[in-house]
Scaffold this motif. Sequence first.
Motif, PDB file in Angstrom:
ATOM      1  N   GLU A  97       0.800  -1.226   0.000  1.00  0.00           N
ATOM      2  CA  GLU A  97       0.000   0.000   0.000  1.00  0.00           C
ATOM      3  C   GLU A  97       0.833   1.277   0.000  1.00  0.00           C
ATOM      4  OE1 GLU A  97      -2.388   0.452   3.635  1.00  0.00           O
ATOM      5  OE2 GLU A  97      -1.214  -1.189   4.461  1.00  0.00           O
ATOM      6  N   VAL A  98       2.134   1.159   0.240  1.00  0.00           N
ATOM      7  CA  VAL A  98       2.984   2.359   0.205  1.00  0.00           C
ATOM      8  C   VAL A  98       3.380   2.690  -1.231  1.00  0.00           C
ATOM      9  CG1 VAL A  98       5.100   3.451   1.051  1.00  0.00           C
ATOM     10  CG2 VAL A  98       3.883   1.813   2.504  1.00  0.00           C
ATOM     11  N   THR A  99       3.932   1.702  -1.934  1.00  0.00           N
ATOM     12  CA  THR A  99       4.398   1.969  -3.301  1.00  0.00           C
ATOM     13  C   THR A  99       3.245   1.999  -4.317  1.00  0.00           C
ATOM     14  OG1 THR A  99       4.821  -0.387  -3.690  1.00  0.00           O
ATOM     15  CG2 THR A  99       6.665   0.924  -2.882  1.00  0.00           C
ATOM     16  N   TYR A 100       2.089   1.463  -3.920  1.00  0.00           N
ATOM     17  CA  TYR A 100       0.936   1.370  -4.829  1.00  0.00           C
ATOM     18  C   TYR A 100       0.653   2.684  -5.564  1.00  0.00           C
ATOM     19  CZ  TYR A 100      -3.755   0.432  -6.540  1.00  0.00           C
ATOM     20  OH  TYR A 100      -4.851   0.262  -7.354  1.00  0.00           O
ATOM     21  N   ASN A 101       0.672   3.772  -4.831  1.00  0.00           N
ATOM     22  CA  ASN A 101       0.278   5.044  -5.443  1.00  0.00           C
ATOM     23  C   ASN A 101       1.246   5.510  -6.525  1.00  0.00           C
ATOM     24  OD1 ASN A 101      -2.179   5.671  -3.804  1.00  0.00           O
ATOM     25  ND2 ASN A 101      -0.672   5.305  -2.198  1.00  0.00           N
ATOM     26  N   MET A 102       2.470   5.046  -6.470  1.00  0.00           N
ATOM     27  CA  MET A 102       3.417   5.364  -7.540  1.00  0.00           C
ATOM     28  C   MET A 102       2.962   4.728  -8.858  1.00  0.00           C
ATOM     29  SD  MET A 102       5.581   7.421  -6.451  1.00  0.00           S
ATOM     30  CE  MET A 102       6.525   8.023  -5.083  1.00  0.00           C
ATOM     31  N   HIS A 103       2.399   3.528  -8.764  1.00  0.00           N
ATOM     32  CA  HIS A 103       1.888   2.861  -9.968  1.00  0.00           C
ATOM     33  C   HIS A 103       0.775   3.709 -10.594  1.00  0.00           C
ATOM     34  CE1 HIS A 103       3.684  -1.236  -9.255  1.00  0.00           C
ATOM     35  NE2 HIS A 103       3.764  -0.753  -8.031  1.00  0.00           N
ATOM     36  N   ILE A 104      -0.007   4.316  -9.747  1.00  0.00           N
ATOM     37  CA  ILE A 104      -1.127   5.132 -10.235  1.00  0.00           C
ATOM     38  C   ILE A 104      -0.614   6.426 -10.867  1.00  0.00           C
ATOM     39  CG2 ILE A 104      -3.208   6.409  -9.537  1.00  0.00           C
ATOM     40  CD1 ILE A 104      -3.350   3.263  -9.479  1.00  0.00           C
ATOM     41  N   ILE A 105       0.332   7.048 -10.194  1.00  0.00           N
ATOM     42  CA  ILE A 105       0.876   8.311 -10.721  1.00  0.00           C
ATOM     43  C   ILE A 105       1.487   8.074 -12.109  1.00  0.00           C
ATOM     44  CG2 ILE A 105       2.664  10.076 -10.332  1.00  0.00           C
ATOM     45  CD1 ILE A 105       1.941   9.768  -7.253  1.00  0.00           C
ATOM     46  N   ILE A 106       2.177   6.949 -12.264  1.00  0.00           N
ATOM     47  CA  ILE A 106       2.765   6.604 -13.562  1.00  0.00           C
ATOM     48  C   ILE A 106       1.670   6.504 -14.639  1.00  0.00           C
ATOM     49  CG2 ILE A 106       3.886   4.731 -14.867  1.00  0.00           C
ATOM     50  CD1 ILE A 106       5.480   4.114 -12.245  1.00  0.00           C
ATOM     51  N   ARG A 107       0.603   5.761 -14.327  1.00  0.00           N
ATOM     52  CA  ARG A 107      -0.466   5.561 -15.311  1.00  0.00           C
ATOM     53  C   ARG A 107      -1.188   6.867 -15.638  1.00  0.00           C
ATOM     54  NH1 ARG A 107       0.824   1.261 -12.911  1.00  0.00           N
ATOM     55  NH2 ARG A 107       0.274  -0.890 -13.509  1.00  0.00           N
ATOM     56  N   PHE A 108      -1.411   7.659 -14.602  1.00  0.00           N
ATOM     57  CA  PHE A 108      -2.084   8.951 -14.785  1.00  0.00           C
ATOM     58  C   PHE A 108      -1.270   9.830 -15.731  1.00  0.00           C
ATOM     59  CE2 PHE A 108      -2.459  13.385 -12.947  1.00  0.00           C
ATOM     60  CZ  PHE A 108      -3.693  13.681 -13.499  1.00  0.00           C
ATOM     61  N   ASN A 109       0.031   9.919 -15.487  1.00  0.00           N
ATOM     62  CA  ASN A 109       0.890  10.730 -16.353  1.00  0.00           C
ATOM     63  C   ASN A 109       0.876  10.217 -17.788  1.00  0.00           C
ATOM     64  OD1 ASN A 109       1.611  12.225 -14.127  1.00  0.00           O
ATOM     65  ND2 ASN A 109       3.542  11.152 -13.762  1.00  0.00           N
ATOM     66  N   LEU A 110       0.971   8.883 -17.947  1.00  0.00           N
ATOM     67  CA  LEU A 110       1.042   8.318 -19.300  1.00  0.00           C
ATOM     68  C   LEU A 110      -0.262   8.497 -20.062  1.00  0.00           C
ATOM     69  CD1 LEU A 110       3.002   4.991 -18.625  1.00  0.00           C
ATOM     70  CD2 LEU A 110       3.871   7.029 -19.810  1.00  0.00           C
ATOM     71  N   GLU A 111      -1.377   8.223 -19.415  1.00  0.00           N
ATOM     72  CA  GLU A 111      -2.633   8.293 -20.180  1.00  0.00           C
ATOM     73  C   GLU A 111      -2.996   9.735 -20.526  1.00  0.00           C
ATOM     74  OE1 GLU A 111      -5.672   6.122 -18.055  1.00  0.00           O
ATOM     75  OE2 GLU A 111      -5.937   7.676 -16.548  1.00  0.00           O
ATOM     76  N   ARG A 112      -2.577  10.663 -19.693  1.00  0.00           N
ATOM     77  CA  ARG A 112      -2.787  12.075 -20.020  1.00  0.00           C
ATOM     78  C   ARG A 112      -1.971  12.460 -21.252  1.00  0.00           C
ATOM     79  NH1 ARG A 112      -1.188  16.136 -15.605  1.00  0.00           N
ATOM     80  NH2 ARG A 112      -2.136  17.904 -16.682  1.00  0.00           N
ATOM     81  N   ARG A 113      -0.735  11.985 -21.276  1.00  0.00           N
ATOM     82  CA  ARG A 113       0.116  12.302 -22.436  1.00  0.00           C
ATOM     83  C   ARG A 113      -0.401  11.644 -23.706  1.00  0.00           C
ATOM     84  NH1 ARG A 113       5.682  10.444 -20.167  1.00  0.00           N
ATOM     85  NH2 ARG A 113       6.430  10.720 -22.307  1.00  0.00           N
ATOM     86  N   LEU A 114      -0.900  10.409 -23.590  1.00  0.00           N
ATOM     87  CA  LEU A 114      -1.463   9.719 -24.750  1.00  0.00           C
ATOM     88  C   LEU A 114      -2.657  10.494 -25.299  1.00  0.00           C
ATOM     89  CD1 LEU A 114      -1.481   5.995 -23.542  1.00  0.00           C
ATOM     90  CD2 LEU A 114      -0.214   6.855 -25.527  1.00  0.00           C
TER      91      LEU A 114
END
Length: 505
Positions: free
Chosen positions: A357-374
């Motif tokens: 649950e600590v590193t989980y949010n990093m996975h989300i931030i990565i996806r959020f950044n990528l899908e916004r750029r796409l």
Amino acid sequence: MNVSIGELKQMGREIHRLEQISALLGWDQETYMPVKAIGDRAEQQSLIQGIIHSKITDSGLGKVLNSLGADLESLDVKGDYSDTDRALIRHIARMYKKAVKLPKDLVERTAREESISQARWIDARRNSDFSIFAPHLKIILDLKRETADLLGYDDERYDALLDDYEPWMKTREIVEVFSKFQKELKEFIEKIKSSNTSIDDSFLYRDYDIEKQEAFGKEILNSMGYDFSRGRLDVSAHPFTTSLGYDDTRITTRYKKNNFKTGIFGIIHECGHGLYELGFPDKIRGTLLADGTSMGIHESQSRMWENIIGRSRSFWKTFFPKLKGYFPEALKGVSLDEFHRAVNAVLPSLIRVEADEVTYNMHIIIRFNLERRLLNEKLTVDELPEAWNHEYGTYLGIEPENDSEGVLQDIHWSGGMIGYFPTYTLGNLYAAQFYNTLKKEIPGLEAELEKGNLKIVLDWLREKIHRHGSVYSASDLCRMVTGESVNPGYFMSYLDNKYRHIYDL
Ligand code: CO
């Protein structure tokens, strides 16, 4: 024209019933449908989405909304209504306002492509070959850009899509919340990394018979209050919860023989979603308000159960001895403390749904950044796998070796769910904030959890959250329950309190 709210309810109910039928088609596709039926299924989904679209955009519905006092521009509702009726009028007005902007043909094409694309994604993931999925992702992105542009937005395309999952929220608010705690989170991960405490979780990867995992999972579901006469548990490639009726909310999980955490925490997580869906009261039953108010709030339910409760020492005080009864060999010589530490071990990893649950949010931030750029055409589909790997290197210090444990791991993009990911992190934040209030309002909570009394938590959630369905927006609900709007400080202090003990920080 003199119409009653009853007429609106009836029109809304028919839309809701059609959505449930579509959900049944989706549930079947993910669980039992034979592979070659995908062509049929895509046509069926396309047809039903087209019918739903026609119902929502019917000019008769627009007239009813008007005469009930709905302003289709501002979405304000004039008139003397109860909170619930006003919310329903506003909810349907919002659906109408969005739907009339989209041509039926686009809705049908999107539904068909999402169905096909999802099947291709499964294929691509199985073969760990992004090139199988890439052409479909391109089509999905084109469809989503077209949709967003027709819907309109304030700042960027992402706003238009996010609004489907987190109604009323804007991309810039997400950026603000994320950037606020991203730095703190990174520092916290570093702190854990540099701790001298190392956790042995090797016993979680021993041999765990799948049938026994399922039996144990069902035991937990019963204790959590999941009603099997109103739902069921099945297996799918990606765990999910879906409502096919007001008395039919089904959950799925996936099991791994050599990873205890996957199946069981998947079950607890999905049950959290399921309890929300099964907790709507008679007052809103049969209306479109019998639904989670946002995906962030939905996720707060699943994450609270999965992590805050399901990974607590108090919870396992009751369930660990039971678990040992199922798996005496695998857990031989393991103490409650060792088990508790093991299920909370923090280690940057590649798979989001299995992340701590600590590193989980990093996975989300990565996806959020990528899908916004796409979406904003700053990144092409062909560049995506490399960009994905690069982000993992930057945020988590690790890189996937193949597409299946990298860019292909999540179902969302194939199903057209672009704009969904940030709601996971919002869910974590809401969960910690709600739990902070829950703890204050239930004295002796820990002692009750230690006795295996999970009902005390469910009762509180029913009263404070489930009961309202979609009557209040996520931000209003958050303020009603906790007295303030979403504040990442609660999540950070929850992590701090918990991991201080686990890693002797
Ligand atoms: Co979830």
